[in-house]
Design a protein around this motif. Structure first.
Motif, PDB file in Angstrom:
ATOM      1  N   HIS A 284       0.865  -1.187   0.000  1.00 31.82           N
ATOM      2  CA  HIS A 284       0.000   0.000   0.000  1.00 31.82           C
ATOM      3  C   HIS A 284       0.889   1.220   0.000  1.00 31.82           C
ATOM      4  N   THR A 285       0.702   2.067  -0.963  1.00 34.75           N
ATOM      5  CA  THR A 285       1.555   3.225  -1.096  1.00 34.75           C
ATOM      6  C   THR A 285       0.723   4.494  -0.953  1.00 34.75           C
ATOM      7  N   ASN A 286       1.208   5.527  -0.235  1.00 31.47           N
ATOM      8  CA  ASN A 286       2.541   5.646   0.300  1.00 31.47           C
ATOM      9  C   ASN A 286       2.475   6.393   1.621  1.00 31.47           C
ATOM     10  N   TYR A 287       3.490   6.199   2.449  1.00 32.29           N
ATOM     11  CA  TYR A 287       3.467   6.777   3.790  1.00 32.29           C
ATOM     12  C   TYR A 287       4.709   7.618   4.085  1.00 32.29           C
ATOM     13  N   HIS A 297      -1.701  10.853   6.630  1.00 31.06           N
ATOM     14  CA  HIS A 297      -2.035   9.608   7.326  1.00 31.06           C
ATOM     15  C   HIS A 297      -3.550   9.429   7.450  1.00 31.06           C
ATOM     16  N   GLU A 299      -5.534  10.272   5.142  1.00 32.12           N
ATOM     17  CA  GLU A 299      -5.891   9.820   3.803  1.00 32.12           C
ATOM     18  C   GLU A 299      -5.471   8.363   3.576  1.00 32.12           C
ATOM     19  N   GLN A 300      -4.215   8.058   3.886  1.00 28.30           N
ATOM     20  CA  GLN A 300      -3.704   6.725   3.558  1.00 28.30           C
ATOM     21  C   GLN A 300      -4.264   5.653   4.495  1.00 28.30           C
ATOM     22  N   GLU A 303      -7.698   4.757   3.833  1.00 28.61           N
ATOM     23  CA  GLU A 303      -7.828   3.788   2.754  1.00 28.61           C
ATOM     24  C   GLU A 303      -7.467   2.379   3.245  1.00 28.61           C
TER      25      GLU A 303
ATOM     26  N   ALA B 404      -1.606  10.026  -3.434  1.00 26.21           N
ATOM     27  CA  ALA B 404      -2.223  10.852  -2.382  1.00 26.21           C
ATOM     28  C   ALA B 404      -2.685  12.193  -2.946  1.00 26.21           C
TER      29      ALA B 404
END
Lengths: 424, 544
Positions: A284-287, A297, A299-300, A303, B404
């Motif tokens: 899972h991208t990206n952090y 964070h 947002e990611q 998801e 993002a």
């Protein structure tokens, strides 16, 4: 010539698997594949140990996931929430995962001493620090080698999302390299070209096999085996193209998991597990949030959270957690310090992962960081400890070695040991 | 102290007179600007009055502390003298006691000798004499015993006196030390207040001399207010007396712009949204709360807290008449509240991502809100119906590499006449996670809804606009923001390119224009709020 890779006691096994693969491929071409695979899948589902790694690329923040520190100047704006595991609290950005914590253990004392993306990812996926001139096999390749049944028609190691490299198999050989599934699902060119009849295709394969068999004696080496293996793997894949027909996944699951790419990959992973694939890595991208860590964070992880939690719930509901090890990892964590861009930077000094399912005590926590998360203050571990733990969890002996050209290569760093605190 | 005060006043008066004699040259080639607002000049005069009054009070306080310190010094000196006197008594009394004790011992010895002789003597003639001698010896011994007791008592008293004197010395010295420190603090505060007052006099006198104008080349720092954690927003209250700043420690900090006095309003979560109207302050938090503060009392008191949004409550705004409070948040919603009661009266759905900012049109008939995806929606006040959208897509980027969404509407401003709408944020993003993009302001014609300008800094800079205001004339836009570094930019509404890029010492997280139209309060990541003056500086400052 002797076989110099992936051998040790398994030289003949590799040979056997080679022949069995070829046989299966031929049977598949002859139309028996469905029966064979269905029974194999059932068997696999009940006995085979399987592994799924969720790799959160870029370095997910431990403070926004597994080790929140609200109310401190490093804690950021998020609160911690209670979970289905008594006494275990995680960040509020993972509300769905919080309801699955009875299946997950946390390792909160990781110190890999590595802040470089590539080197950190290497440690976490091989259990060793990178060494010049030598490549350790990645977890997916190693477990594919050790857990994937020799007669399995499917690749032992499949990657979903970005992040698969052929070199991951290292000295184990290309047979254990990951198969990367593209975004749209099935491997490319899976169907036989329309211009080629089934009969002609089979004739071609048999001819290639015969030529190969005449050529092979006395010439066995990794390149040759990889060459032959690739045709066999392709044949097996073509025979099991139904596994990769993800259009047949239940439509209602889309509502439960979500519609985005990662959610789909979670559903695909579930389907692949059900069909007996041994090791799956879902990236899972990206952090890598050097800027605006908190917005990104939200947002990611927004998801990640629901599909991951749904995946865990489905594994549990199907009884698959008993034989499936699930690991959520990154290459490192993120700095407790909040930088001038409201971001967090690379941090391998004090961070966390989560793992659960097969062999793992759900709800257990091992390791502790200090009040602000700047240091591990209890049960500091590194990639070696984690690898021993993964091996123990799936019932493998981590004290054994692979052999590369006769040289023993410990499966997990002998200077470390397993985290018994979280093992069943 | 009083001499210092009068010396300052005389100097200020002299300085003022001198300044009036300075001939002022035009500072820039800008087109003629409208006459300076009366309010700016009046604010400057009010600043003088308030700052002078503040300095007077601090001067009195410092004098009072100094007086106490002087008294404490005298008390400490007396205590030390008493201690020394007590110390001097001890040897005398010790000596006397020893002398008496020796005499008593000698007498006792004599008595014992006479007693022995008496027992041994049989001579009838000698015996009566011995008895007489024994009686006399007994009497002497008894007197000497009494003398020993007396001297012991006197020595004990002297020791007691010394002990008390020692305690007094400790207490008075501690008091003196404390008062000396207080005196230093008070004098420092007084000196600073004198500087504030001097600066206010200088500024007011300068305004009397030359009508204040916005001078991009003359931007100068007036004040720096320090705290213990970074800030996400700042808001000057409508009276121009205080600046409020919301921070990463969950508190709202208030500074008195005349005195610099700091008051902390406690909270538990990061504060980004701040809005003031009348006696109300609204702060919104990252836990979704909207908090009402009564600012008419000091310190301001929390009077209400409502769960306004799920997730971050990002922004708050008052309608121009003060009737409504609008809030927005990560739940994609805009909510409308009665300012007086906190009653929720409308929920405005339609955004499909986090709603980062919102503002009422000065006419009071419309509200606009902008979100992460670069969607800006206009709503009608009263019916709360969606009216139209503004094309603010340049302020949003989907970074494919990092998968993002980046950017969003970080700041909204209307020109005072309502003719222009400006939206601020970051565009042209090349690396979302490193914050590599261009600070950008989109200027719209409110009437037509058409985009008029895409405004950027004059020179290369990476980061986002975090705060945005029009100057009172509506001809200039002022923005502050940053990424790794901080900057303030000034645009003419007629140009896309900034006429001034002003370097700031740290990334800025907002900007609030003082009602005088020339001062701006900027909250910083570096744990400060700074006040800058955008008007041409007085000659003394310009010379620096």
């Amino acid at each position: 010539m002797n076989c110099h890779y992936a051998c040790g006691t398994a030289a003949h096994l590799s040979r056997r698997s080679f022949l069995q693969g070829a046989t299966t491929g031929a049977l598949g071409m002859l139309g028996f594949s469905g029966m064979v695979q269905a029974s194999a899948a059932q068997k696999l589902a009940s006995q085979q140990k399987q592994v799924v790694v969720f790799f959160l690329k870029g370095g997910v923040s431990q403070l926004e996931t597994w080790d929140p520190k609200p109310g401190t100047d490093t804690g950021g704006p998020f609160q911690k929430i209670s979970t289905s595991a008594p006494g275990v609290e995680i960040c509020e950005l993972l509300p769905h995962t919080a309801r699955q914590m009875q299946h997950l253990a946390l390792v909160r004392g990781i110190n890999t001493k590595e802040n470089d993306h590539g080197k950190g990812a290497y440690i976490m996926q091989t259990g060793y620090r990178q060494q010049p001139g030598f490549e350790y096999p990645y977890l997916g390749s190693a477990f594919s080698r050790q857990l994937n049944p020799p007669d399995s028609p499917l690749p032992g190691y499949i990657c979903l999302g970005a992040g698969a490299r052929a070199q991951e198999a290292a000295f184990l050989g290309p047979k254990y390299a990951p198969l990367a599934l593209p975004e749209e699902g099935a491997p490319q060119n899976l169907a036989r070209p329309a211009s080629l009849t089934e009969q002609h295709d089979m004739q071609r394969r048999l001819l290639r096999q015969r030529i190969g068999q005449r050529f092979a004696p006395g010439r066995r080496d990794s390149d040759l085996e990889a060459y032959n293996s690739s045709y066999e793997q392709a044949a097996r894949l073509m025979a099991r193209s139904d596994v990769f027909d993800f259009s047949k996944m239940p439509a209602k699951d889309e509502e439960r998991y979500g519609k985005h790419s990662f959610a789909r990959n979670c559903r695909v992973a579930l389907r692949l597990l059900e069909n007996g694939v041994t090791f799956i890595k879902v990236s899972h991208t990206n952090y890598d949030t050097h800027s605006e860590n908190f917005n990104f964070h939200i947002e990611q992880l927004g998801e990640f959270d629901r599909p991951f939690a749904t995946f865990m719930a489905d594994l549990h509901e199907r009884g698959m957690l008993q034989h499936t090890l699930v690991i959520v990892m990154s290459e490192f964590g993120r700095t407790p310090n909040i930088n001038s861009k409201l971001g967090r930077d690379h941090w391998g000094t004090a961070w966390s992962i989560a793992l659960g399912g097969c062999g793992i005590k759900g709800g257990a926590v091992v390791g502790k960081t200090n009040e602000k998360g700047t240091q591990v203050i209890d049960r500091e571990v590194n990639g070696g400890h984690l690898f021993h733990t993964y091996y123990h969890a799936v019932g493998l002996d981590s004290s054994k070695s692979f052999y590369d050209k006769g040289r023993p290569v410990a499966k997990a760093d002998p200077k470390t040991d397993a985290l018994q605190e979280i093992l069943v | 102290m009083n001499r210092v005060w009068w010396r300052w006043l005389a100097a200020a008066l002299c300085g003022g007179l001198c300044l009036t004699a300075i001939r002022v040259e035009p500072l820039q080639a800008d087109p003629p600007q409208p006459p300076a607002t009366v309010s700016a000049i009046e604010y400057a005069k009010r600043d003088v009055a308030r700052a002078t009054e503040h300095a007077r009070r601090l001067g009195e306080a410092a004098a009072a502390v100094a007086q106490k310190a002087t008294a404490a010094a005298a008390a400490a000196t007396a205590a030390v003298a008493e201690q020394k006197a007590a110390e001097r008594e001890i040897p005398t009394f010790t000596e006397r006691l020893q002398s008496v004790q020796q005499a008593h011992a000698s007498a006792t010895k004599t008595r014992l000798a006479i007693e022995a002789l008496t027992r041994q003597t049989t001579d009838a003639e000698v015996l009566p004499k011995l008895k007489t001698a024994l009686a006399a010896s007994l009497s002497v011994s008894s007197h000497l015993a009494a003398a020993v007791v007396e001297q012991q008592t006197l020595l004990l008293r002297a020791q007691q006196r010394l002990k008390i004197a020692g305690q007094a010395v400790t207490a008075t010295v501690a008091e003196l030390k404390s008062l000396t420190e207080s005196k230093a603090v008070a004098e420092k505060s007084f000196t600073e207040s004198l500087e504030l007052a001097r600066s206010a006099v200088e500024r007011s006198t300068w305004f009397d001399t030359r009508a204040p104008t916005l001078d991009p080349e003359g931007i100068h720092l007036l004040q720096t207010y320090k705290h213990t954690s970074g800030f996400l927003n700042a808001q000057v209250d409508p009276t121009g007396e205080h600046v409020y700043a919301g921070g990463l420690d969950g508190s709202v900090q208030r500074w008195d712009l005349f005195s610099g006095d700091q008051t902390g309003l406690t909270g538990k979560s990061w504060v980004r949204g701040l809005a003031c109207h009348g006696k109300l302050l609204i702060s919104t938090t990252y836990t979704g709360q909207a908090i009402w503060w009564d600012t008419s009392i000091s310190p301001p008191k929390q009077i209400r807290s409502v769960a306004a949004h799920k997730g971050f409550a990002r922004a708050a705004a008052f309608s121009p008449d003060g009737q409504y409070v609008a809030t927005s948040g990560d739940d994609h919603m805009v909510r409308i509240w009665q300012a007086a009661t906190g009653e929720k009266i409308a929920e405005l759905a339609g955004h499909e991502s986090h709603v980062y900012h919102l503002a009422f049109h000065p006419g009071g008939q419309h509200l606009v809100s902008g979100d992460l995806m670069g969607v800006t929606r206009q709503w009608e006040v009263g019916t709360w119906k969606h009216v139209r959208n503004f094309d603010s897509a340049p302020l949003h980027t989907y970074d494919k590499q990092f998968a993002a969404h980046c950017g969003g509407i970080r700041a909204i401003a209307f020109s005072p006449d309502g003719k222009w709408l400006a939206l601020g944020g970051m565009g042209e993003v090349t690396n979302a996670f490193a914050g590599i993009g261009v600070p950008m302001v989109l200027l719209f014609d409110w009437q037509t809804g058409k985009q008029q300008q895409v405004m950027k800094p004059a020179s290369a800079f990476t980061g986002s606009v975090w705060g945005l205001e029009f100057d009172p004339s509506g001809r200039y836009l002022i923005a502050a923001g940053g990424g790794g570094a901080g900057a303030m930019w000034i645009w003419k509404t007629s140009d896309a390119k900034a006429i001034k890029d002003f370097k700031l010492p740290s990334p800025a997280r907002g900007l609030s224009l003082h009602p005088d139209g020339f001062r701006v309060a900027i909250p910083f990541h570096d744990k400060t709020v700074r006040i800058y003056d955008l008007s041409a500086p007085p000659p003394a400052i310009a010379a620096k």
